[in-house]
Design a protein around this motif. Structure first.
Motif, short mmCIF file in Angstrom:
data_model
loop_
_atom_site.label_atom_id
_atom_site.label_comp_id
_atom_site.label_asym_id
_atom_site.label_seq_id
_atom_site.Cartn_x
_atom_site.Cartn_y
_atom_site.Cartn_z
N ASP A 167 0.85 -1.19 0.00
CA ASP A 167 0.00 0.00 0.00
C ASP A 167 0.89 1.24 0.00
O ASP A 167 1.63 1.48 0.96
N GLU A 169 0.24 4.25 0.52
CA GLU A 169 -0.06 5.18 1.60
C GLU A 169 0.63 4.80 2.91
O GLU A 169 0.77 5.64 3.79
N ASP A 170 1.07 3.56 3.01
CA ASP A 170 1.72 3.12 4.24
C ASP A 170 3.22 3.42 4.26
O ASP A 170 3.88 3.20 5.27
#
Length: 269
Positions: A167, A169-170
């Protein structure tokens, strides 16, 4: 019958009495002959040789025990320092070492078995008898993310792919424009060189990094702000200036651009 007069002492033809010393005017005296033993060098040499041979046999036995004894055979591997790899991956890669004596396992053996693990730069090993090997990994530091098709990949300052990103966003690392196709370009190398100089508090606030040329590197910050870096020269000085500028209290008018292309005279806009 007439007695013969005694023969005067010291006359010619006199016969010395065994065990006596005869001399003019001296009275006879007894003497003792001492028999001194011969040198014992041969005995000392033989004893020294026997001692050395015995020591060699004992040491040889200890070495053989340490190398071949099943008591020291590897049974458990403890993995430390991993973040881009998992303990299960390392255990599986090092499985061929199971049963090998701890005394026969070297750092080079471990590195060879982990050669296909891109994130691993180096390892340290420590044996914990009777059957445990502790493997501490030194992983390469990711500095950015690149897009590879529909996925994202972590890269280090040399542009080497380290691991996939589940991900985006992580991951608090900047995205480098151009994807993996740009990895061999001079601009890509210049960008990663800059990112490698940034302290983590600054690096983790970046959202992307781009360059129109090797002299016009631009870093995007959260909050729609940018850092104009210029070239990768004097990147160490520029990193210190940026860190100090970002730590300053916000003024009445928000800063949208930090220009550190000349670190001696930074500019904000």
């Amino acid at each position: 019958m007439a007695r013969k007069p005694p023969r005067p002492a010291g006359r010619s033809g006199s016969t010395p009495v065994p065990g006596h010393v005869v001399g003019t005017g001296d009275a006879p005296r007894s003497g003792t002959v001492l028999d001194f033993p011969g040198p014992r060098r041969s005995h000392r040499f033989r004893n020294t040789v026997l001692t050395l041979v015995s020591l060699a046999v004992v040491l040889g036995g200890l070495v053989a025990f340490a190398v071949f004894s099943p008591v020291l055979a590897l049974q458990t591997i403890v993995v430390q320092g991993q973040s881009l790899t998992t303990a299960d991956e390392i255990d599986a890669a090092l499985e061929p070492l199971t049963g090998t004596s701890l005394t026969r396992i070297s750092r080079e053996d471990v590195l060879e078995l982990l050669a296909d693990k891109a994130p691993i730069e180096d390892v340290r090993i420590a044996a914990e008898p009777p059957s445990t090997l502790v493997v501490t990994l030194e992983e390469r530091k990711p500095v950015a993310v690149v897009r590879e098709g529909s996925e994202f990949v972590l890269i280090d300052s040399a542009g080497q792919h380290l691991a996939g990103v589940a991900d985006r966003e992580d991951v608090e690392l900047p995205l480098i424009d151009g994807g993996t196709d740009a990895a061999d370009s001079a601009m890509f190398s210049a960008i990663t060189e800059v990112l490698a100089e940034l302290p983590d508090p600054v690096l983790f606030r970046l959202t992307s990094a781009s360059a129109g040329s090797v002299d016009s590197i631009k870093l995007s910050l959260d909050g729609d702000r940018t850092i104009f870096w210029g070239s990768s020269e004097r990147s160490g000085e520029k990193a210190l200036v940026v860190e100090a500028m970002l730590a300053m209290p916000a003024g009445d008018q928000p800063v949208k651009e930090f220009d550190v292309s000349t670190p001696d005279r930074p500019v904000t806009r």
